[in-house]
Design a protein around this motif. Structure first.
Motif, short mmCIF file in Angstrom:
data_model
loop_
_atom_site.label_atom_id
_atom_site.label_comp_id
_atom_site.label_asym_id
_atom_site.label_seq_id
_atom_site.Cartn_x
_atom_site.Cartn_y
_atom_site.Cartn_z
N ASP A 30 31.32 44.89 50.96
CA ASP A 30 31.89 43.54 50.89
C ASP A 30 33.29 43.45 51.49
N ILE A 31 33.86 44.57 51.86
CA ILE A 31 35.26 44.58 52.30
C ILE A 31 35.49 43.67 53.50
N SER A 83 38.03 53.74 47.38
CA SER A 83 36.59 53.60 47.13
C SER A 83 36.14 54.68 46.15
N GLN A 103 43.40 50.95 50.74
CA GLN A 103 42.03 50.81 50.25
C GLN A 103 41.63 52.07 49.48
N SER A 116 39.90 44.00 43.20
CA SER A 116 38.72 44.85 43.09
C SER A 116 37.62 44.06 42.41
N LYS A 148 45.69 43.71 55.26
CA LYS A 148 45.25 44.85 54.46
C LYS A 148 46.14 46.05 54.73
N GLN A 188 38.18 40.82 53.50
CA GLN A 188 39.31 40.92 54.43
C GLN A 188 39.40 39.69 55.33
N ALA A 236 34.97 49.26 45.59
CA ALA A 236 36.18 49.28 46.42
C ALA A 236 37.31 48.51 45.76
N SER A 237 38.52 48.88 46.16
CA SER A 237 39.72 48.13 45.76
C SER A 237 40.64 48.12 46.97
N VAL A 238 41.21 46.95 47.26
CA VAL A 238 42.02 46.77 48.45
C VAL A 238 43.36 46.15 48.11
N ARG A 279 33.06 39.72 43.63
CA ARG A 279 33.06 39.32 45.04
C ARG A 279 33.09 37.81 45.24
N GLU A 330 32.07 48.45 48.72
CA GLU A 330 32.60 48.75 50.05
C GLU A 330 31.99 47.85 51.11
#
Length: 274
Positions: free
Chosen positions: A243-244, A263, A261, A237, A258, A248, A268-270, A214, A241
């Motif tokens: 931290d999204i 989870s 996504q 990633s 975005k 973003q 999470a991975s975006v 993060r 979640e």
């Protein structure tokens, strides 16, 4: 370079948050065990008191026992071979070590000898990035792999058709390991170097991969954007979640949108597009 192994016995429900806490303290490799977790950090980065203080804060919430052990470089293979098992990601990707039997029924088989590097596909963050990669056309694309770890994402990128992959890491073991894994997979379009995004030669890429954590992502996403061609994809990633929204916000501040996504177990991975 030597490492410190933290062997942690803890309620398995705390494994994920413990990995996140330890990553913030500099631990870079994690192996989940039947009774908890094994975590590894470069000896020179290890702060005994900081780790113990963090563990004590969780001792009020769940029983914890732990031990530290010095791990020399030459002993690493023995450590990971005890726990490393092959895995499948979706129906298309099979990740194994060279001592496991091949599985020709999968479209993409990746051989990984992880040593001290993070990224075997076992952790949710790595597997989610790979799932995203399957959905994004790589054919004849240029790919930038930030913090390559074992090189697993770079190897998959070439197997998906990328014409060139630039991969780098700040850890010399990761660079050494990635070079070995490139050879194991007969992938020849990946260039690997020791360094950071700050000294990456300026270029434009259609796909940027960053499975880190993060805090680094919040700092570096603006830099990633400068390497993205028009319409490029950024797959990231290494965060939860929760931290999204922060991730973003930073991405949108540099013009990224975005578009997807995933989870798993609160990780999470975006995917963002330029």
């Amino acid at each position: 370079m030597s490492y410190i192994e933290l062997s942690l016995q803890i309620d398995l429900d705390f494994n994920e948050i413990m990995m996140a806490e330890l990553a913030e303290l500099g631990f870079e490799t994690f192996v989940e065990t039947e009774d908890g977790l094994e975590a590894y950090i470069q000896e020179e980065l290890f702060e005994d008191l900081a780790v113990k203080n963090m563990l004590e804060t969780y001792a009020e919430r769940t029983p914890i026992s732990y031990a530290f052990k010095h791990i020399a470089k030459q002993n690493w293979n023995e450590e990971w071979e005890k726990n490393f098992q092959p895995i499948s990601i979706g129906n298309d990707i099979y990740v194994r070590a060279d001592f496991h039997e091949p599985q020709p029924n999968y479209l993409y088989e990746i051989i990984i000898t992880p040593k001290m590097s993070f990224g075997t596909g076992h952790h949710e963050t790595t597997s989610m990035v790979m799932e995203h990669q399957l959905t994004i056309p790589h054919q004849d694309k240029k790919v930038l792999d930030v913090g390559t770890g074992t090189g697993i994402l770079a190897v998959l990128a070439e197997k998906l058709g990328a014409k060139y992959v630039s991969a780098f890491d700040i850890d010399e073991w990761s660079v050494e390991n990635t070079i070995e894994n490139i050879a194991l997979n007969n992938t020849s379009k990946i260039a690997v170097r020791l360094g950071t995004i700050e000294d990456e030669p300026q270029d434009k890429y259609e796909i940027v991969l960053a499975n880190i954590n993060r805090n680094i992502l919040l700092q570096q996403i603006p830099s990633y954007a400068t390497f993205m061609a028009e319409g490029a994809s950024l797959i990231i990633s290494g965060f939860y979640e929760a931290d999204i929204a922060d991730i973003q916000a930073v991405a949108e501040s540099v013009g990224l949108k975005k578009v997807a996504q995933l989870s798993k177990n609160q990780w999470a991975s975006v995917v963002f597009k330029s």
